[in-house]
Motif scaffolding. Structure first.
Motif, mmCIF file in Angstrom:
data_model
loop_
_atom_site.group_PDB
_atom_site.id
_atom_site.type_symbol
_atom_site.label_atom_id
_atom_site.label_comp_id
_atom_site.label_asym_id
_atom_site.label_seq_id
_atom_site.Cartn_x
_atom_site.Cartn_y
_atom_site.Cartn_z
ATOM 1 N N UNK A 15 -0.477 12.769 5.628
ATOM 2 C CA UNK A 15 -0.056 12.999 6.870
ATOM 3 C C UNK A 15 -1.260 12.545 7.806
ATOM 4 N N UNK A 16 -0.820 11.679 8.795
ATOM 5 C CA UNK A 16 -1.704 11.077 9.952
ATOM 6 C C UNK A 16 -2.243 10.068 9.570
ATOM 7 N N UNK A 17 -2.156 9.269 8.125
ATOM 8 C CA UNK A 17 -2.749 8.177 7.751
ATOM 9 C C UNK A 17 -1.670 7.056 8.157
ATOM 10 N N UNK A 18 -2.029 6.333 8.861
ATOM 11 C CA UNK A 18 -1.224 5.062 9.459
ATOM 12 C C UNK A 18 -1.195 3.936 8.443
ATOM 13 N N UNK A 19 0.029 3.324 8.327
ATOM 14 C CA UNK A 19 0.023 2.288 7.469
ATOM 15 C C UNK A 19 1.368 1.226 7.959
ATOM 16 N N UNK A 20 1.484 0.185 7.144
ATOM 17 C CA UNK A 20 2.618 -0.666 7.542
ATOM 18 C C UNK A 20 3.322 -1.183 6.249
ATOM 19 N N UNK A 21 4.761 -1.208 6.427
ATOM 20 C CA UNK A 21 5.690 -1.751 5.298
ATOM 21 C C UNK A 21 5.886 -3.181 5.748
ATOM 22 N N UNK A 81 8.061 14.475 7.168
ATOM 23 C CA UNK A 81 9.405 14.214 7.504
ATOM 24 C C UNK A 81 9.797 12.747 7.453
ATOM 25 N N UNK A 82 8.743 12.102 7.741
ATOM 26 C CA UNK A 82 8.877 10.561 7.374
ATOM 27 C C UNK A 82 9.141 10.136 6.057
ATOM 28 N N UNK A 83 9.031 10.918 5.167
ATOM 29 C CA UNK A 83 9.166 10.199 3.719
ATOM 30 C C UNK A 83 10.724 10.181 3.419
ATOM 31 N N UNK A 84 10.890 8.773 2.987
ATOM 32 C CA UNK A 84 12.116 8.307 2.917
ATOM 33 C C UNK A 84 12.021 7.105 2.330
ATOM 34 N N UNK A 85 13.157 6.265 1.917
ATOM 35 C CA UNK A 85 13.119 4.946 1.571
ATOM 36 C C UNK A 85 13.545 4.125 2.770
ATOM 37 N N UNK A 86 12.656 3.130 2.960
ATOM 38 C CA UNK A 86 13.117 2.321 4.067
ATOM 39 C C UNK A 86 13.285 0.861 3.795
ATOM 40 N N UNK A 87 14.566 0.556 4.114
ATOM 41 C CA UNK A 87 15.308 -0.809 3.908
ATOM 42 C C UNK A 87 15.138 -1.733 5.203
ATOM 43 N N UNK A 88 15.281 -2.920 4.394
ATOM 44 C CA UNK A 88 15.089 -3.870 5.349
ATOM 45 C C UNK A 88 16.475 -4.753 5.142
ATOM 46 N N UNK A 103 13.833 -2.082 -0.848
ATOM 47 C CA UNK A 103 13.293 -0.698 -0.081
ATOM 48 C C UNK A 103 11.744 -0.559 -0.517
ATOM 49 N N UNK A 104 11.195 0.220 0.233
ATOM 50 C CA UNK A 104 9.921 0.595 0.110
ATOM 51 C C UNK A 104 10.009 2.454 0.245
ATOM 52 N N UNK A 105 9.433 3.051 -0.857
ATOM 53 C CA UNK A 105 9.892 4.370 -0.995
ATOM 54 C C UNK A 105 8.472 5.077 -0.490
ATOM 55 N N UNK A 106 8.560 5.640 0.764
ATOM 56 C CA UNK A 106 7.430 6.192 1.390
ATOM 57 C C UNK A 106 7.385 7.811 0.968
ATOM 58 N N UNK A 107 6.279 8.191 0.699
ATOM 59 C CA UNK A 107 5.885 9.621 0.752
ATOM 60 C C UNK A 107 4.783 9.949 1.493
ATOM 61 N N UNK A 108 4.920 10.958 2.345
ATOM 62 C CA UNK A 108 3.866 11.666 3.022
ATOM 63 C C UNK A 108 3.545 12.784 2.891
#
Lengths: 110, 113
Positions: A15-21, A81-88, A103-108
């Motif tokens: 939590x709080x650790x910024x990143x990029x997909x 709550x940002x945990x999800x799969x992000x699809x492009x 997709x990228x599966x993100x877990x926070x």
């Protein structure tokens, strides 16, 4: 053939650790690039549409950017709550159908 | 809530059977799309209808068919079902035929035993 790849496949953040997909695409002519968020077992939820290189869009902790070959989804100070799969997805010219990336599966983690 | 509705939420059936999945688009949307999502594959486009007419076909099997009715709701028919047809099936809608944003429904989870 139009192709979309996404990296990383999975990402774990504190939590709080910024990143990029990343979303990289190969299309004959880009009409639009779309970002969706998908929770397990649910339908994709629309986030952003980008049309041209240099364009940026923001929503809360998310910011999407577009270049001629790729798009980035930046997540600033993520929460669990940002945990999800992000699809492009890309649409290559008017009337063409969407091609989705894997997709990228993100877990926070809290 | 996207405004796109799908029924049923879950469907369990046996191999060789036939099922029908239903989708109602958002109010005002004329285009309906069907997608299949299985564990080992991402979202695969199946077919698109616009205002009652078939507009585009993707990776749709011959055992599958769809239609869009005058009230713009759509049905996806899957027949001679096989184990490999088990997946999540999503419907999406958009305002016009080739325009941008597609809004997705909650999906129907199909399990073929």
């Amino acid at each position: 053939e139009d192709q979309v790849t996404q990296s990383p496949e999975a990402l774990r953040l504190q939590e709080g650790e910024s990143s990029s997909l990343n979303c990289s695409y190969t299309v004959s002519g880009l009409r639009g690039l779309f970002w969706y968020r998908q929770d397990p077992g649910k339908g994709p939820e629309f986030l952003f549409t980008l049309y041209s290189a240099g364009e940026e869009k923001e929503k809360e902790r998310l910011k999407a950017t577009l270049t001629k070959k790729e798009s980035f989804l930046h997540i600033t100070a993520p929460k669990p709550e940002d945990s999800a799969t992000y699809l492009c997805a890309v649409q290559a010219n008017y009337g063409q159908n969407f091609v989705f990336g894997p997709g990228t599966r993100l877990s926070v983690l809290p | 809530d996207s405004g796109v509705t799908q029924t049923p939420k879950h469907l369990i059936t046996a191999t060789g059977q036939r099922v029908t999945l239903r989708c109602s688009p958002r109010s005002g949307d004329l285009s309906v799309y069907w997608y299949q999502q299985s564990l080992d594959q991402g979202l695969q486009f199946l077919i698109q209808y616009y205002n009652g007419e078939e507009r585009a076909k993707g990776n749709i099997l011959e055992r599958f068919s769809a239609q869009q009715f005058p009230d713009l709701h759509s049905e996806l028919n899957l027949s001679s079902l096989e184990l490999g047809d088990s997946a999540l099936y999503f419907c999406a809608s958009s305002v016009s035929a080739g325009t941008d944003t597609q809004y997705f429904g909650p999906g129907t989870r199909l399990t073929v035993l």
